[in-house]
Write a protein that holds these residues in place. Structure first.
Motif, PDB file in Angstrom:
ATOM      1  N   PHE A  35       0.836  -1.196   0.000  1.00 35.01           N
ATOM      2  CA  PHE A  35       0.000   0.000   0.000  1.00 35.01           C
ATOM      3  C   PHE A  35       0.878   1.256   0.000  1.00 35.01           C
ATOM      4  CE2 PHE A  35      -3.923  -2.190   1.362  1.00 35.01           C
ATOM      5  CZ  PHE A  35      -3.398  -3.347   1.896  1.00 35.01           C
ATOM      6  N   TYR A  87       0.248   5.358   1.127  1.00 31.08           N
ATOM      7  CA  TYR A  87      -0.617   6.365   1.717  1.00 31.08           C
ATOM      8  C   TYR A  87       0.102   7.714   1.659  1.00 31.08           C
ATOM      9  CZ  TYR A  87      -3.572   2.735   3.839  1.00 31.08           C
ATOM     10  OH  TYR A  87      -4.439   1.681   4.058  1.00 31.08           O
ATOM     11  N   GLN A 104       0.133  11.703   3.498  1.00 28.11           N
ATOM     12  CA  GLN A 104      -0.305  12.482   4.656  1.00 28.11           C
ATOM     13  C   GLN A 104       0.020  13.949   4.435  1.00 28.11           C
ATOM     14  OE1 GLN A 104       1.568  11.551   8.479  1.00 28.11           O
ATOM     15  NE2 GLN A 104      -0.347  11.973   9.530  1.00 28.11           N
ATOM     16  N   GLY A 116      -4.941  13.080   8.648  1.00 25.23           N
ATOM     17  CA  GLY A 116      -4.646  11.657   8.695  1.00 25.23           C
ATOM     18  C   GLY A 116      -4.146  11.149   7.363  1.00 25.23           C
ATOM     19  N   LEU A 117      -3.745   9.896   7.339  1.00 23.60           N
ATOM     20  CA  LEU A 117      -3.250   9.304   6.111  1.00 23.60           C
ATOM     21  C   LEU A 117      -4.398   9.047   5.136  1.00 23.60           C
ATOM     22  CD1 LEU A 117      -1.076   8.596   8.345  1.00 23.60           C
ATOM     23  CD2 LEU A 117      -0.482   6.660   6.893  1.00 23.60           C
ATOM     24  N   PHE A 139      -5.378   6.913   1.598  1.00 28.37           N
ATOM     25  CA  PHE A 139      -5.012   5.808   0.738  1.00 28.37           C
ATOM     26  C   PHE A 139      -4.776   6.300  -0.699  1.00 28.37           C
ATOM     27  CE2 PHE A 139      -4.995   1.661  -1.049  1.00 28.37           C
ATOM     28  CZ  PHE A 139      -5.820   1.676  -2.159  1.00 28.37           C
ATOM     29  N   LEU A 152       3.869  13.988   2.881  1.00 34.10           N
ATOM     30  CA  LEU A 152       4.606  12.864   3.453  1.00 34.10           C
ATOM     31  C   LEU A 152       3.990  11.571   2.932  1.00 34.10           C
ATOM     32  CD1 LEU A 152       6.839  12.228   5.515  1.00 34.10           C
ATOM     33  CD2 LEU A 152       5.121  12.367   7.310  1.00 34.10           C
ATOM     34  N   PHE A 154       3.858   7.351   2.779  1.00 28.64           N
ATOM     35  CA  PHE A 154       4.156   6.144   3.536  1.00 28.64           C
ATOM     36  C   PHE A 154       3.866   4.912   2.700  1.00 28.64           C
ATOM     37  CE2 PHE A 154       5.011   7.839   7.683  1.00 28.64           C
ATOM     38  CZ  PHE A 154       4.277   9.003   7.753  1.00 28.64           C
ATOM     39  N   ARG A 169       1.606  -5.754   4.355  1.00 33.46           N
ATOM     40  CA  ARG A 169       1.102  -6.780   5.254  1.00 33.46           C
ATOM     41  C   ARG A 169       1.267  -8.104   4.544  1.00 33.46           C
ATOM     42  NH1 ARG A 169      -4.732  -4.476   5.656  1.00 33.46           N
ATOM     43  NH2 ARG A 169      -4.335  -4.892   7.832  1.00 33.46           N
ATOM     44  N   ILE A 197      -0.532  -4.531   9.569  1.00 26.82           N
ATOM     45  CA  ILE A 197       0.117  -3.765   8.531  1.00 26.82           C
ATOM     46  C   ILE A 197       1.297  -3.014   9.138  1.00 26.82           C
ATOM     47  CG2 ILE A 197      -1.418  -1.775   8.797  1.00 26.82           C
ATOM     48  CD1 ILE A 197      -1.246  -1.382   5.785  1.00 26.82           C
ATOM     49  N   PHE A 238       4.066   0.004   8.564  1.00 22.21           N
ATOM     50  CA  PHE A 238       4.322   1.210   7.806  1.00 22.21           C
ATOM     51  C   PHE A 238       5.809   1.538   7.800  1.00 22.21           C
ATOM     52  CE2 PHE A 238       0.178   3.045   6.846  1.00 22.21           C
ATOM     53  CZ  PHE A 238      -0.659   2.335   7.689  1.00 22.21           C
ATOM     54  N   GLY A 239       6.269   2.093   6.662  1.00 22.91           N
ATOM     55  CA  GLY A 239       7.601   2.657   6.634  1.00 22.91           C
ATOM     56  C   GLY A 239       7.642   3.958   7.421  1.00 22.91           C
ATOM     57  N   LYS A 240       8.825   4.525   7.543  1.00 18.40           N
ATOM     58  CA  LYS A 240       8.960   5.737   8.346  1.00 18.40           C
ATOM     59  C   LYS A 240       8.568   6.987   7.585  1.00 18.40           C
ATOM     60  CE  LYS A 240      13.920   6.164   7.319  1.00 18.40           C
ATOM     61  NZ  LYS A 240      13.772   7.266   6.359  1.00 18.40           N
ATOM     62  N   GLY A 299       6.441   6.476  10.880  1.00 14.95           N
ATOM     63  CA  GLY A 299       5.174   5.965  10.404  1.00 14.95           C
ATOM     64  C   GLY A 299       4.291   5.526  11.553  1.00 14.95           C
ATOM     65  N   GLY A 350      -8.575   8.777  10.444  1.00 19.71           N
ATOM     66  CA  GLY A 350      -9.039  10.047  10.949  1.00 19.71           C
ATOM     67  C   GLY A 350      -7.908  11.056  10.981  1.00 19.71           C
TER      68      GLY A 350
END
Lengths: 114, 115
Positions: A34, A36, A38, A43-44, A46, A88, A90, A94, A102, A104-106, B42, B107
């Motif tokens: 995935f 995402y 931000q 919030g993130l 998709f 940003l 990400f 998964r 899942i 997430f990368g940094k 993250g 959110g």
């Protein structure tokens, strides 16, 4: 255990140029991948995902990503960058059908220069 | 459709005080997640719910953190007592089902500052 790496903390691209944000992963089974995005104080959101099928996945806002199994990569790309793409990003992975967690990368901060 | 709603958006408290965050997921989403996001990192999963059942809370520091999702809809995450290191953004997300191919909807987060 699965893991994901985004090797670049920041990527700078001139507006109108193509952009690439890199992501590599490690899972023992088949990966679900995935991307995402931000924006500040939000919030993130998709962008796109790879589950199976065509290695080139198209997503929102003109972004696409290419799944490369041999290189265990899932780089995010866009042919022509916009200033509004600055955000940003990400990458997340998964392990398909075995664990729902899942990872997430940094994150990679993308700066599009006008 | 309405997105994932979180409140408050910002919270400033002194250390050792309690704090609670609230999340209302997208209607019809059975799976709810709480994440912790530190600056420059993250999101990291704290807890995942399938309906009202916590199916993965392995990363939740249970000595001070607790969560509930009593009716399988909205959820509350609590910290008691808060420590300086808890300053972060707490994100809530939801997805349609536990299918691992489903994307998550996030959110806006609650930014917690512990003084």
């Amino acid at each position: 255990a699965q893991s994901v790496a985004q090797p670049e903390d920041q990527v700078n691209v001139a507006e109108g140029n193509p952009l690439t944000v890199k992501c590599t992963y490690s899972v023992s089974g088949n990966p679900y991948l995935f991307w995402y995005v931000q924006y500040p104080n939000r919030g993130l959101q998709f962008l796109l995902k790879y589950i199976t099928g065509d290695n080139l996945v198209k997503g929102s806002y003109g972004f696409e990503a290419e799944f490369n199994k041999s290189q265990t990569s899932f780089h995010l790309k866009k042919p022509s960058a916009l200033v509004s793409d600055s955000a940003l990003y990400f990458c997340a992975v998964r392990e398909g059908a075995r664990d729902d967690k899942i990872i997430f990368g940094k994150g990679t901060r993308l700066h599009i220069l006008p | 459709e309405a997105g994932v709603v979180q409140s408050p958006r910002y919270k400033i408290i002194e250390k050792k005080q309690p704090v609670a965050f609230w999340c209302n997921p997208i209607s019809g989403h059975n799976t709810l997640y709480w994440y912790l996001q530190n600056l420059g990192q993250g999101p990291e999963l704290l807890i995942r719910y399938e309906n009202e059942e916590a199916v993965d809370d392995s990363q939740l520091p249970k000595d001070r953190f607790s969560a509930e999702r009593l009716k399988g809809v909205d959820s509350t995450l609590k910290i008691q007592p808060a420590e300086l290191g808890d300053s972060a953004v707490y994100l809530c997300a939801s997805s349609r089902s536990q299918g691992s191919y489903n994307e998550q909807f996030f959110g806006p987060g609650t930014r917690l500052t512990v003084l």
